[in-house]
Design an enzyme around this catalytic site. Structure first.
Site, mmCIF file in Angstrom:
data_model
loop_
_atom_site.group_PDB
_atom_site.id
_atom_site.type_symbol
_atom_site.label_atom_id
_atom_site.label_comp_id
_atom_site.label_asym_id
_atom_site.label_seq_id
_atom_site.Cartn_x
_atom_site.Cartn_y
_atom_site.Cartn_z
ATOM 1 N N ARG A 113 -98.111 45.858 -75.001
ATOM 2 C CA ARG A 113 -97.434 46.348 -73.613
ATOM 3 C C ARG A 113 -98.377 45.760 -72.460
ATOM 4 O O ARG A 113 -99.259 45.382 -72.655
ATOM 5 C CB ARG A 113 -97.222 47.696 -73.713
ATOM 6 N N ASN A 151 -94.673 52.535 -65.846
ATOM 7 C CA ASN A 151 -95.436 53.484 -66.533
ATOM 8 C C ASN A 151 -97.012 53.036 -66.462
ATOM 9 O O ASN A 151 -97.445 52.131 -66.637
ATOM 10 C CB ASN A 151 -95.150 53.114 -68.217
ATOM 11 N N GLU A 152 -97.524 54.122 -65.768
ATOM 12 C CA GLU A 152 -98.939 54.069 -65.556
ATOM 13 C C GLU A 152 -99.340 52.679 -64.862
ATOM 14 O O GLU A 152 -99.987 51.807 -65.685
ATOM 15 C CB GLU A 152 -99.740 54.295 -66.571
ATOM 16 N N GLU A 305 -96.659 63.500 -68.798
ATOM 17 C CA GLU A 305 -97.040 63.342 -69.982
ATOM 18 C C GLU A 305 -98.062 64.284 -70.295
ATOM 19 O O GLU A 305 -99.231 64.340 -69.369
ATOM 20 C CB GLU A 305 -97.564 61.847 -70.221
ATOM 21 N N GLU A 353 -98.201 53.344 -81.869
ATOM 22 C CA GLU A 353 -98.821 54.651 -81.630
ATOM 23 C C GLU A 353 -98.223 55.749 -82.652
ATOM 24 O O GLU A 353 -97.848 57.003 -82.122
ATOM 25 C CB GLU A 353 -98.248 55.364 -79.901
ATOM 26 N N HIS A 356 -99.721 59.077 -82.607
ATOM 27 C CA HIS A 356 -99.908 59.980 -81.498
ATOM 28 C C HIS A 356 -99.109 61.204 -81.599
ATOM 29 O O HIS A 356 -97.993 61.072 -82.020
ATOM 30 C CB HIS A 356 -99.323 59.033 -80.416
#
Ligand code: GAL
Length: 664
Positions: A113, A151-152, A305, A353, A356
């Site tokens: 990603r 995202n981030e 998150e 993930e 996770h």
């Protein structure tokens, strides 16, 4: 933010929801379990670009229409994300020049990603196109309650497109090459630039980079990310009046200047994953939460998150202890978060993930984790009345991205000058003392704080030095730690003695020579304590020595000084004190400054933070991170249990928590 909590009827609870990974049967179970867990907000679409735009310019919104309608029908509002953190494979093939290039020249490709260069025009066009299309379609959809961009923001790129954008940024900043050459000190090592085209991002090179060059590249990249954010935000605003934000990665994050991001988002949103277990995780939670609140100017913010059951610990993830999900979530809410969201709702069964943690683990709902998630949902629902309330801090730790970036330069006198570690240590020492702490920018008006600590302010602008001078003069207590204010905003050394002029006056000292200590070396101080990492030859020019060096070449010279200046006091600490010495110094400064813990005399491991409403009500959060039960002499109604803490105080079991409503 008020718009969001008003719409939700209280605090937000939920997490990232990726229904595209599942089928109808699971969606039905999701509906049921979300109701059981009290979920009222789901973040949807963060990584859905390939489904939403299967081919360049062709959109398929049918599946998202159905998901939003379903969530809405189930009483769950949506935090709708733009999926721009993970472009689909077709994007790479159509725009290979938009793939990121590392500092050593490797061009990356899709398969993970964040495979894009933020400075690439093709990427930016594609990002705005999908953000606009989403906003146009869902800007007034009844399910949507807020927008979540990207995202981030984090990926840095050293490609040719990044080089072109960097040059434009430099032209705007400096106007002429002479000004740039002067600022970067290119007279050293024959680095003079004769045309703008000669300038590249600081790519892999033979030895140390030019520090002005690397510092400007970091500033540029942060601005580039902010510009990319703004473009999407403005595209959304053209179709929707709902709040817009992004999830900032905290706390070890150094790619963005978060003060500047804080001004451009409708409210600050952060992701937070503690990097150690136990009490360290609780302290880390407070560190992240206090930073989030501060970057938003003290306004309520949102934890977007967190992990349901894991903390990161180096090369592995460790399971959270029973009750830690609640304690960490309350730790954030106590410090201003308007809710608690997770990554993610349901644990993925495939993909990078898959291990996770999530609110619904692989084993399903009949699990400790889901039961804790459901209990947490109930607890969060009981706290709705404190939405909009704020936190008041008596102390502040100075934080500045420029200083972080400058201290992250190779070739400084010691590799042990650790910017994030120094900030964490100052914050942790205040956390251990029970004092609520903000972060502040050195150029801010600091007069509302009783104590200000500058643990790692290596780079200090003239304006910052003057602001600190004013703060002390006006009555503040300031602690400045070693090697602060040593360079200006160009990364040029301060001449005539350290630190920067006006700060030197406020501290009443003149630093003459820095003497880093060898790895593991300690230096004895006059009170029997020790210093490590650093020492300095200081001359008192008005200040009184409080501690002096008792060994080594600096024996007899001041190590810690105190200077009454104007109505305040400036302290300078020229070495890194051991933990007990640092805690004792902080306790003394807090007392001198008149800064008190939120609740005096708390048993070890109990955290206390208060949120204040505008109507005179306040809510005292008490969280017992320790292994022993605690009795605390406080009164008020515990919103979590509905029980009144009586005259003999509140009983907090080991690992327990309470949120007491009190009147100021
Ligand atoms: C965050 C990210 C999520 C997920 C999570 C795992 O940084 O936004 O997508 O990767 O980390 O901890």
């Amino acid at each position: 933010m008020q718009r969001l909590t008003g719409r939700l009827g209280g605090l937000a609870y939920g997490g990232d929801y990726n229904p595209e990974q599942w089928d109808e049967q699971v969606w039905k179970e999701d509906d049921l379990l979300m109701r059981r867990a009290g979920v009222n907000l789901a973040t949807v679409g963060v990584f859905s670009w390939a489904l939403l735009e299967p081919e360049e310019g062709r959109f398929d919104f049918g599946w998202l229409d159905a998901q939003l309608d379903r969530l809405h029908g189930n009483g769950v509002a949506v935090d709708l994300a733009t999926p721009t953190a993970s472009p689909p494979p077709w994007f790479t093939l159509a725009h290979p020049e938009a793939m990121p290039v590392t500092a050593d020249g490797t061009r990356l490709t899709h398969g993970s990603r964040d495979t894009y260069c933020l400075a690439s025009p093709a990427y930016r066009r594609a990002a705005v196109r999908i953000a606009s299309a989403l906003a146009e379609r869902y800007g007034t959809h009844p399910a949507v309650a807020m927008w979540h961009i990207h995202n981030e923001y984090a990926t840095v790129c050293w490609c040719e497109q990044s080089a072109a954008a960097f040059r434009s940024w430099l032209r705007a900043r400096y106007g002429t090459l002479d000004a740039l050459n002067d600022s970067w000190g290119t007279a050293f090592w024959s680095q003079r630039y004769g045309s703008w085209e000669q300038i590249t991002p600081p790519r892999a090179t033979q030895w140390h980079h030019n520090p002005g060059h690397t510092l400007d590249f970091r500033r540029f990249w942060s601005d580039e990310a902010l510009a990319a954010y703004r473009e999407q935000r403005d595209a959304i605003r053209a179709h929707s009046g709902l709040p817009v934000t992004t999830n900032l990665m905290l706390p070890g994050y150094q790619v963005l200047d978060l003060w500047r991001f804080g001004r451009e988002v409708d409210f600050v949103g952060i992701d937070h994953y503690p990097d150690a277990p136990g009490t360290d995780a609780a302290a880390d939670t407070a560190f992240g939460a206090d930073r989030a609140r501060s970057f938003g100017g003290g306004k309520p913010w949102l934890l977007i998150e967190q992990g349901a059951s894991t903390v990161y610990a180096g090369d592995r993830t460790l399971g959270k202890q029973p009750g830690e999900m609640l304690r960490h979530s309350l730790g954030h809410i106590a410090r201003g978060s308007e809710g608690a969201l997770f990554f993610q709702w349901r644990q993925s069964r495939a993909g990078a993930e898959l291990w996770h943690s999530a609110m619904v683990p692989h084993a399903g709902a009949d699990t400790r984790i889901f039961r804790e998630a459901a209990a947490l949902g109930e607890a969060v629902a009981r706290l709705g009345e404190l939405a909009g309330s704020t936190v008041r801090a008596q102390a502040a730790v100075l934080h500045d991205a420029d200083s972080w970036w400058a201290l992250d330069t190779r070739g400084l006198p010691s590799a042990e000058l650790d910017y994030p570690g120094s900030l964490r240590r100052a914050h942790r020492t205040l956390w251990d003392a029970g004092v609520t702490t903000d972060f502040a920018h050195p150029e801010d008006d600091l007069s509302r704080y009783r104590l200000v600590v500058a643990p790692a302010l290596y780079l200090l602008s003239d304006a910052g030095a003057e602001a600190l001078h004013r703060y002390v003069e006006g009555g503040g207590t300031l602690l400045v730690q070693h090697f602060c204010g040593a360079v200006d905003e160009r990364h040029h050394a301060r001449l005539g003695g350290y630190p920067a002029g006006p700060l030197r006056t406020a501290l009443g000292i003149r630093g003459e020579e820095y003497r880093p200590l060898a790895a593991g070396e300690t230096v004895a101080l006059s009170d029997g304590s020790t210093g490590t990492v650093w020492s300095e030859s200081l001359r008192c020019e008005g200040a009184e020595p409080v501690l002096s060096y008792a060994s080594g070449m600096l024996a007899g010279q001041p190590a810690l000084t105190r200077h009454g200046f104007g109505r305040g006091t400036g302290w300078y600490l020229s070495t890194r004190l051991g933990d007990p010495g640092y805690a004792a110094l902080m306790a003394r400064l807090l007392e001198d400054a008149g800064a008190a813990p939120e609740v005096a005399g708390l048993p070890e491991g109990v955290e206390a933070v208060r949120r204040h409403g505008e109507d005179g009500r306040s809510w005292l959060f008490l969280i017992n991170h320790g292994g022993q039960p605690a009795r605390i002499t406080v009164a008020g109604l515990d919103l979590l249990t509905g029980a009144e803490a009586g005259p003999d105080g509140l009983h907090l079991p080991a690992g327990g928590a309470a949120v007491l409503r009190t009147v100021d």
